[in-house]
Scaffold this motif. Structure first.
Motif, PDB file in Angstrom:
ATOM      1  N   ILE A  78      -5.607  26.071 -49.924  1.00 22.37           N
ATOM      2  CA  ILE A  78      -6.865  26.635 -49.438  1.00 22.37           C
ATOM      3  C   ILE A  78      -7.355  27.717 -50.393  1.00 22.37           C
ATOM      4  CG2 ILE A  78      -8.009  27.786 -47.502  1.00 22.37           C
ATOM      5  CD1 ILE A  78      -5.807  26.658 -45.695  1.00 22.37           C
ATOM      6  N   ALA A  79      -8.560  27.525 -50.910  1.00 27.67           N
ATOM      7  CA  ALA A  79      -9.121  28.486 -51.860  1.00 27.67           C
ATOM      8  C   ALA A  79      -9.649  29.715 -51.137  1.00 27.67           C
ATOM      9  CB  ALA A  79     -10.251  27.830 -52.641  1.00 27.67           C
ATOM     10  N   GLY A  80      -9.425  30.884 -51.733  1.00 27.92           N
ATOM     11  CA  GLY A  80      -9.983  32.131 -51.198  1.00 27.92           C
ATOM     12  C   GLY A  80      -9.462  32.440 -49.804  1.00 27.92           C
ATOM     13  N   PRO A 118     -20.154  24.964 -41.614  1.00 29.04           N
ATOM     14  CA  PRO A 118     -19.313  23.775 -41.720  1.00 29.04           C
ATOM     15  C   PRO A 118     -18.726  23.621 -43.128  1.00 29.04           C
ATOM     16  CG  PRO A 118     -21.635  23.165 -41.583  1.00 29.04           C
ATOM     17  CD  PRO A 118     -21.561  24.636 -41.322  1.00 29.04           C
ATOM     18  N   GLY A 119     -17.562  22.990 -43.206  1.00 29.47           N
ATOM     19  CA  GLY A 119     -16.974  22.680 -44.508  1.00 29.47           C
ATOM     20  C   GLY A 119     -16.407  23.856 -45.264  1.00 29.47           C
ATOM     21  N   THR A 120     -15.940  24.873 -44.546  1.00 29.48           N
ATOM     22  CA  THR A 120     -15.419  26.052 -45.231  1.00 29.48           C
ATOM     23  C   THR A 120     -13.903  26.195 -45.114  1.00 29.48           C
ATOM     24  OG1 THR A 120     -16.049  27.287 -43.255  1.00 29.48           O
ATOM     25  CG2 THR A 120     -17.499  27.459 -45.160  1.00 29.48           C
ATOM     26  N   GLY A 121     -13.251  25.231 -44.485  1.00 25.70           N
ATOM     27  CA  GLY A 121     -11.788  25.270 -44.443  1.00 25.70           C
ATOM     28  C   GLY A 121     -11.189  25.622 -43.094  1.00 25.70           C
ATOM     29  N   LYS A 122     -11.982  25.573 -42.036  1.00 29.11           N
ATOM     30  CA  LYS A 122     -11.449  25.923 -40.712  1.00 29.11           C
ATOM     31  C   LYS A 122     -10.364  24.934 -40.279  1.00 29.11           C
ATOM     32  CE  LYS A 122     -15.732  26.115 -39.033  1.00 29.11           C
ATOM     33  NZ  LYS A 122     -16.436  26.048 -40.344  1.00 29.11           N
ATOM     34  N   THR A 123     -10.653  23.668 -40.453  1.00 33.12           N
ATOM     35  CA  THR A 123      -9.650  22.661 -40.087  1.00 33.12           C
ATOM     36  C   THR A 123      -8.411  22.777 -40.976  1.00 33.12           C
ATOM     37  OG1 THR A 123     -11.492  21.216 -39.533  1.00 33.12           O
ATOM     38  CG2 THR A 123      -9.318  20.208 -39.607  1.00 33.12           C
ATOM     39  N   MET A 124      -8.644  23.038 -42.256  1.00 28.55           N
ATOM     40  CA  MET A 124      -7.508  23.219 -43.163  1.00 28.55           C
ATOM     41  C   MET A 124      -6.611  24.361 -42.696  1.00 28.55           C
ATOM     42  SD  MET A 124      -9.109  22.929 -47.006  1.00 28.55           S
ATOM     43  CE  MET A 124      -7.710  22.304 -47.922  1.00 28.55           C
TER      44      MET A 124
HETATM   45  P1  ADP Z   1     -14.426  22.922 -41.567  1.00 22.00           P
HETATM   46  O1  ADP Z   1     -13.317  22.642 -40.587  1.00 22.00           O
HETATM   47  O2  ADP Z   1     -14.624  24.385 -41.819  1.00 22.00           O
HETATM   48  O3  ADP Z   1     -15.709  22.240 -41.243  1.00 22.00           O
HETATM   49  P2  ADP Z   1     -12.679  21.559 -43.405  1.00 22.00           P
HETATM   50  O4  ADP Z   1     -11.484  22.433 -43.301  1.00 22.00           O
HETATM   51  O5  ADP Z   1     -12.624  20.279 -42.645  1.00 22.00           O
HETATM   52  O6  ADP Z   1     -14.000  22.344 -42.983  1.00 22.00           O
HETATM   53  O7  ADP Z   1     -12.979  21.262 -44.942  1.00 22.00           O
HETATM   54  C1  ADP Z   1     -13.505  20.031 -45.373  1.00 22.00           C
HETATM   55  C2  ADP Z   1     -13.049  19.749 -46.789  1.00 22.00           C
HETATM   56  O8  ADP Z   1     -13.687  20.648 -47.699  1.00 22.00           O
HETATM   57  C3  ADP Z   1     -11.566  19.963 -46.973  1.00 22.00           C
HETATM   58  O9  ADP Z   1     -10.842  18.788 -46.760  1.00 22.00           O
HETATM   59  C4  ADP Z   1     -11.481  20.439 -48.420  1.00 22.00           C
HETATM   60  O10 ADP Z   1     -11.431  19.338 -49.285  1.00 22.00           O
HETATM   61  C5  ADP Z   1     -12.776  21.150 -48.662  1.00 22.00           C
HETATM   62  N1  ADP Z   1     -12.655  22.608 -48.462  1.00 22.00           N
HETATM   63  C6  ADP Z   1     -13.354  23.351 -47.573  1.00 22.00           C
HETATM   64  N2  ADP Z   1     -13.020  24.648 -47.653  1.00 22.00           N
HETATM   65  C7  ADP Z   1     -12.067  24.742 -48.601  1.00 22.00           C
HETATM   66  C8  ADP Z   1     -11.301  25.829 -49.146  1.00 22.00           C
HETATM   67  N3  ADP Z   1     -11.462  27.094 -48.725  1.00 22.00           N
HETATM   68  N4  ADP Z   1     -10.389  25.539 -50.100  1.00 22.00           N
HETATM   69  C9  ADP Z   1     -10.229  24.285 -50.548  1.00 22.00           C
HETATM   70  N5  ADP Z   1     -10.910  23.229 -50.085  1.00 22.00           N
HETATM   71  C10 ADP Z   1     -11.831  23.430 -49.123  1.00 22.00           C
END
Ligand code: ADP
Length: 352
Positions: A78-80, A118-124
């Motif tokens: 996870i970046a940052g 959205p897409g900021t790493g919450k699920t990660m």
């Molecule tokens: P969210 O749950 O916040 O909508 P995700 O965690 O599902 O977002 O992230 C979607 C994809 O975007 C991840 O699979 C990854 O490839 C990329 N991504 C998003 N945030 C990061 C991060 N902070 N570091 C690395 N990859 C990220």
């Protein structure tokens, strides 16, 4: 067929636990369902109390589709988000690893909210928490409860919490939690969705007070939709913002490095980072994907056939590839949305 409640087996005989379901024989369930119930039985060969009155197919759905045995995300992926990682480690990972220390005054909240674009790493982060805490990970999107499981959401929620109880320590990740716990009480709110919400809050209440090692993580892009009851349950609320310039650089390097495609200079990376202000982590991933197609497209343009193409025929990914990709992949979050998150964070966020 009618609903067949799984009841206790003849003690000890784990492999045959479902052989006497409600007086019926094994044939009532198929093998995969049986296997799944068997795995949830305690050492005494009985299905735990919480699961006894639930439909086997719902339990099976939770075990096969919602439960993820190997979420496979580490902090280093996870970046940052250093601040969020640090908070999460202290607030939820340590307590899951050492429940004996984190009790009394130190007892943690059992609900965590991750909010932001959205897409900021919450699920990660959710997956990484499960990985680092050696916990079982459960993922469900709240909107699927209302759209896909019409009329059955309540039962599925019970099955979810029931199975999680058997798989402790457990992390239950509820994506788009706003659609489940929203404060909007328009005429659009049906009786069934109110019941679903109530059931969900009851389940949360259930493990909140107890000694269960279950953490509930809610994720949302619309924190302002959560009502007071929801906020009360989700005691820790962390803002997960768009990636910084450094984090964006890290994502580019990390993804290209994995494929041995990274040949950009420091200055070139810096240029890309300057051009990607406002891009989410997920946007960055899409950008890198698109840019990495550049060398392939070029080789094919030069007449090499795809079936004969050797890796050596392709040049490394260049700044120009990124500049082309930037035309295709636009940021998915608008800048004025960001203000809303900042506001909400100031008012309700933890440790802002
Ligand atoms: P969210 O749950 O916040 O909508 P995700 O965690 O599902 O977002 O992230 C979607 C994809 O975007 C991840 O699979 C990854 O490839 C990329 N991504 C998003 N945030 C990061 C991060 N902070 N570091 C690395 N990859 C990220």
């Amino acid at each position: 067929g009618g609903f067949i409640p799984p009841i206790k087996s003849n003690g000890g005989n784990v492999g045959n636990v479902t052989s006497r379901i409600g007086g019926k024989c094994d044939d009532a369930l198929d093998d995969s369902t049986k296997r799944c119930l068997d795995m949830l039985c305690g050492p005494d060969g009985e299905l735990p109390e919480k699961l006894r009155n639930l439909e086997p197919r719902l339990i099976e759905h939770v075990s096969n589709e919602i439960m993820d045995r190997d979420p496979n995300v580490r902090w280093d992926d996870i970046a940052g988000l250093d601040h969020a990682k640090k908070c999460v480690t202290e607030m939820v990972i340590w307590p899951l690893l050492r429940p004996d220390i984190f009790k009394g005054c130190r007892s943690p909240g059992k609900g965590l909210l991750l909010f932001g674009p959205p897409g900021t790493g919450k699920t990660m982060i959710g997956k990484a928490i499960a990985g680092e805490a050696k916990a079982t990970f459960f993922y469900i999107s709240a909107s699927s409860l209302t759209s896909k499981w019409i009329g059955e959401g309540e039962k599925l929620v019970r099955a979810l919490f029931g199975v999680a109880c058997c798989r402790q320590p457990a992390v239950i990740f509820v994506d788009e939690i706003d659609s489940l716990l929203s404060q909007r009480k328009s005429e659009g709110e049906h009786e069934s969705s109110r019941r679903l919400k109530t059931q969900f809050l009851i389940e949360m209440e259930g493990f909140d007070s107890g000694s269960e090692q279950i953490l509930l993580i809610g994720a949302t892009n619309r924190p302002q939709e959560l009502d007071e009851a929801a906020r009360r349950r989700l005691t820790k609320r962390l803002y997960i913002p768009l990636p910084s310039s450094e984090a964006r650089a890290w994502i580019i390097r990390n993804l290209l490095d994995k494929d041995g495609l990274f040949k950009l200079s420091k200055e070139e990376i810096e240029t890309i980072c300057n051009l990607t202000e406002g891009y989410s982590g997920s946007d960055m991933k899409n950008l890198v994907k698109d840019a990495s197609m550049g060398p392939l497209r070029e080789a094919l343009r030069q007449g090499i056939e795809i079936t004969k193409l050797e890796k050596e025929d392709m040049r490394p990914v260049t700044l120009q590839d990124f500049e082309n990709a930037l035309q295709e992949v636009r940021p998915s979050v608008s800048l004025n949305e960001l203000g809303t998150y900042d506001e909400w964070n100031k008012q309700f966020g933890s440790l802002s």
